[in-house]
Motif scaffolding. Structure first.
Motif, PDB file in Angstrom:
ATOM      1  N   ALA A 326       0.825  -1.206   0.000  1.00  0.00           N
ATOM      2  CA  ALA A 326       0.000   0.000   0.000  1.00  0.00           C
ATOM      3  C   ALA A 326       0.859   1.256   0.000  1.00  0.00           C
ATOM      4  CB  ALA A 326      -0.930   0.000   1.207  1.00  0.00           C
ATOM      5  N   GLU A 327       1.946   1.212   0.757  1.00  0.00           N
ATOM      6  CA  GLU A 327       2.830   2.381   0.835  1.00  0.00           C
ATOM      7  C   GLU A 327       3.441   2.705  -0.522  1.00  0.00           C
ATOM      8  OE1 GLU A 327       6.280   4.035   3.826  1.00  0.00           O
ATOM      9  OE2 GLU A 327       6.329   1.908   3.293  1.00  0.00           O
ATOM     10  N   ARG A 328       3.766   1.670  -1.302  1.00  0.00           N
ATOM     11  CA  ARG A 328       4.404   1.874  -2.597  1.00  0.00           C
ATOM     12  C   ARG A 328       3.411   1.872  -3.766  1.00  0.00           C
ATOM     13  NH1 ARG A 328       9.983   1.687  -2.865  1.00  0.00           N
ATOM     14  NH2 ARG A 328      10.792   2.226  -0.800  1.00  0.00           N
ATOM     15  N   VAL A 368      -4.872   5.742   1.673  1.00  0.00           N
ATOM     16  CA  VAL A 368      -5.526   7.056   1.678  1.00  0.00           C
ATOM     17  C   VAL A 368      -4.477   8.166   1.655  1.00  0.00           C
ATOM     18  CG1 VAL A 368      -7.032   8.599   2.974  1.00  0.00           C
ATOM     19  CG2 VAL A 368      -7.567   6.162   2.851  1.00  0.00           C
ATOM     20  N   PHE A 369      -3.415   7.986   2.417  1.00  0.00           N
ATOM     21  CA  PHE A 369      -2.342   8.983   2.456  1.00  0.00           C
ATOM     22  C   PHE A 369      -1.761   9.211   1.058  1.00  0.00           C
ATOM     23  CE2 PHE A 369       2.033  10.398   3.054  1.00  0.00           C
ATOM     24  CZ  PHE A 369       1.878  11.405   3.999  1.00  0.00           C
ATOM     25  N   ASN A 370      -1.666   8.138   0.276  1.00  0.00           N
ATOM     26  CA  ASN A 370      -1.144   8.240  -1.092  1.00  0.00           C
ATOM     27  C   ASN A 370      -2.198   8.701  -2.082  1.00  0.00           C
ATOM     28  OD1 ASN A 370       1.367   7.353  -0.272  1.00  0.00           O
ATOM     29  ND2 ASN A 370       1.008   5.222  -0.826  1.00  0.00           N
ATOM     30  N   THR A 376      -7.645   2.078  -1.831  1.00  0.00           N
ATOM     31  CA  THR A 376      -8.571   2.370  -0.734  1.00  0.00           C
ATOM     32  C   THR A 376      -9.837   1.532  -0.871  1.00  0.00           C
ATOM     33  OG1 THR A 376      -7.739   4.632  -0.522  1.00  0.00           O
ATOM     34  CG2 THR A 376      -9.930   4.183   0.370  1.00  0.00           C
ATOM     35  N   GLU A 377     -10.401   1.522  -2.073  1.00  0.00           N
ATOM     36  CA  GLU A 377     -11.619   0.749  -2.315  1.00  0.00           C
ATOM     37  C   GLU A 377     -11.368  -0.737  -2.133  1.00  0.00           C
ATOM     38  OE1 GLU A 377     -15.242   0.596  -5.599  1.00  0.00           O
ATOM     39  OE2 GLU A 377     -13.302   1.454  -6.155  1.00  0.00           O
ATOM     40  N   LEU A 378     -10.222  -1.195  -2.597  1.00  0.00           N
ATOM     41  CA  LEU A 378      -9.862  -2.609  -2.490  1.00  0.00           C
ATOM     42  C   LEU A 378      -9.811  -3.043  -1.022  1.00  0.00           C
ATOM     43  CD1 LEU A 378      -8.990  -4.832  -4.557  1.00  0.00           C
ATOM     44  CD2 LEU A 378      -6.632  -4.206  -4.040  1.00  0.00           C
TER      45      LEU A 378
END
Length: 583
Positions: A326-328, A368-370, A376-378
């Protein structure tokens, strides 16, 4: 409880937010001297010089292979064993230029110079090897040259032969008992160098010549590790057949498998796993190969690692590969991990969470931060809880001004009245974050955000403490013994917000009934002539039609207010309840 200044409160919604590989794996290379020399300017491999310099007759004769001229010089009494200012003697020149006839003459005339070194500590044997002059190399070895004398970087002729991928030179040196396990100044051996260049012929020569396959350099890196790290599949297979440890680890505990994953070498990972490599060996940071593969976004590798990675070991690491994906923004990896059953609500450990200023904990927060709507939906569809993090992801979506993300979060139960425990306010943080975006503020209020709390001031019509005094109290822990909660009137009076205070109050008044403006809000509104109408709007009693709308909205309830369009109500009534004045 930590205390914060007003500017810190305001800035919060503007800026909510393998260590380096163990030095270079290649050893240092000694550079040839660039200074002039009595025997001629020191050459580069292209023999070019920056300026025209007269070449010494001895060097010229050697370079041209003029043995007769060299003999005549020696007969005339010229001493051809005296070094120039770079430490080079004619024997070095002959080895460098590959003039074996001149080399033999000089070696026989001055046998004591056979192992003499330049200022870079290079012998004639080293120079001959470096230049690939096999005839000179063999002549020197036959004359008794020491094969293991190294240069300043502790690189031997054998090491240089491996670097140059010169199998014949390597074979000759090994035949003359060159040390196959000599280490350069970083512990790198000839085998390390040959493996890094995937030269199977030289690798075979070295191993049969006694090279130790488990020899590690200064960073604990073995030859098999080098092969895995650099993607040399043939060398890796050879070493594995020789019994090299498939689970070898460097000084930082990173395994060969981890490095292969980190560098995206799919065939290497496949081979290592087929040979029984352990996917559950963590590096010193507690990260597993699956973590780094998820971070790098290599789907094929992630697919191979998921079945062989222990969920218990992942949990013990304090971070899920979901966080890193998620971060990347590695959405494919995120989807694959979710399909494999990885828990979307896994939280970062306290040790890892504290590395982030906002103390984030969930994969959803990273998405969300990205501002990654798809991720987000996933995550939300997979059951992610939007109300776990210290700072609610909804607040971050408000900061981004992304209505689609806000709607996704609210549809999946995000708290529209989210507060931040470490930044206590008497009104929802969602309002604080949307103060600069009136359209977003109205959107949230339409969905039932608590506007009434903004007008609940503890001082009412009485005098308020000066803002400067409040700031000093907030910033000085010695002046307060309990958390100081910031009120709405204090927030909108700050220099960063004050110029928007009127329109903000105006919007909020549309979503409350009869409320009392505190003395500070009145004073602030009075300071702007254009805001006089706002003060009039707040006067009680409010219009009956407005009070009815507030009452009906409260009876409909927050859970259904966002579904007004689906309720069996007249369109005009729906528009009325939604504050739609377009018709």
């Amino acid at each position: 409880m930590t205390c914060f200044s007003y500017s810190e409160y305001f800035s919060l919604f503007h800026s909510c937010h393998r260590h380096t590989r163990l030095a270079a794996q290649q050893t240092g290379r000694a550079q040839p001297s660039s200074s002039g020399a009595a025997w001629g300017v020191r050459r580069r491999h292209d023999s070019s010089t920056s300026q025209s310099v007269e070449i010494d007759p001895v060097v010229a004769a050697i370079k041209n292979g003029d043995e007769k001229a060299v003999c005549n010089m020696m007969k005339s009494g010229k001493n051809l064993s005296v070094p120039n200012k770079d430490g080079w003697i004619p024997l070095h020149e002959a080895a460098y230029y590959g003039q074996v006839g001149c080399l033999s003459l000089l070696q026989k005339a001055y046998p004591g110079t056979i192992d003499q070194r330049t200022l870079n500590e290079e012998t004639a044997l080293y120079l001959a090897t470096s230049r690939g002059n096999l005839d000179c190399l063999l002549t020197l070895l036959q004359a008794g040259a020491e094969p293991d004398i190294s240069n300043k970087a502790r690189e031997t002729p054998l090491y240089k032969a491996c670097e140059r991928k010169n199998a014949e030179a390597a074979r000759l040196l090994v035949q003359y008992n060159a040390d196959t396990n000599h280490r350069c100044n970083r512990g790198w051996t000839a085998l390390h160098e040959a493996v890094s260049r995937n030269d199977l012929e030289i690798i075979d020569i070295l191993v049969k010549g006694g090279a130790k396959i488990e020899s590690a350099n200064a960073y604990g890196i073995t030859s098999l590790f080098v092969a895995a790290e650099s993607g040399q599949l043939e060398a890796l297979r050879y070493l594995a057949r020789c019994g090299a440890d498939i689970n070898t680890q460097a000084s930082d505990n990173a395994s060969a498998l981890y490095e292969a994953c980190k560098n995206g070498h799919v065939p290497i990972v496949e081979f290592l796993l087929s040979q029984g490599a352990d996917a559950n060996k963590a590096n010193k940071d507690g990260l597993l190969p699956l973590h780094i593969a998820a971070k790098k976004g290599i789907c094929e590798i992630v697919s191979m690692l998921i079945p062989v990675t222990s969920r218990t070991r992942v949990k013990r690491s304090g971070i899920s590969p979901l966080h890193l994906a998620a971060e990347r923004n590695n959405d494919d990896i995120l989807e694959e991990l979710i399909d494999a059953g990885y828990e979307v609500n896994t939280a970062l450990s306290d040790e890892r969470s504290c590395l982030y200023e906002d103390r984030r904990t969930t994969p959803l927060y990273f998405a969300v931060f990205n501002n990654n709507i798809y991720a987000t939906e996933l995550l939300l569809q997979a059951g992610a809880n939007p109300n776990v993090d210290l700072i609610n992801p909804l607040l971050i979506s408000i900061r981004h001004g992304c209505l689609k993300t806000m709607k996704l979060l609210l549809d999946h139960g995000a708290n529209i009245d989210a507060y931040i425990s470490s930044y206590p306010t008497t009104f929802p943080a969602t309002i604080m974050f949307s103060m600069k975006y009136l359209s977003v503020l109205k959107y949230l209020l339409d969905l039932g955000c608590d506007a009434g709390s903004c007008f609940e001031c503890q001082y009412g019509n009485g005098p308020h403490p000066a803002l400067n005094c409040r700031r000093e109290r907030l910033n000085d822990p010695q002046l307060t013994r309990e958390p100081t909660v910031v009120q709405f009137c204090e927030m909108v009076s700050t220099p960063e917000i004050s110029r928007w205070a009127g329109p903000i109050i105006d919007v909020l008044l549309d979503y409350v009934g009869n409320v009392q403006l505190c003395s500070r809000l009145k004073e602030h509104i009075d300071s702007y002539e254009d805001w006089a109408v706002i003060k009039e709007k707040a006067e009680t009693p409010r219009p009956l039609s407005h009070l009815c709308r507030i009452k009906v909205r409260s009876l409909v309830g927050r859970n259904r207010i966002k579904l007004l369009d689906t309720l069996p109500l007249p369109d005009r009534l729906i528009r009325y309840l939604q504050h739609d004045y377009s018709q």
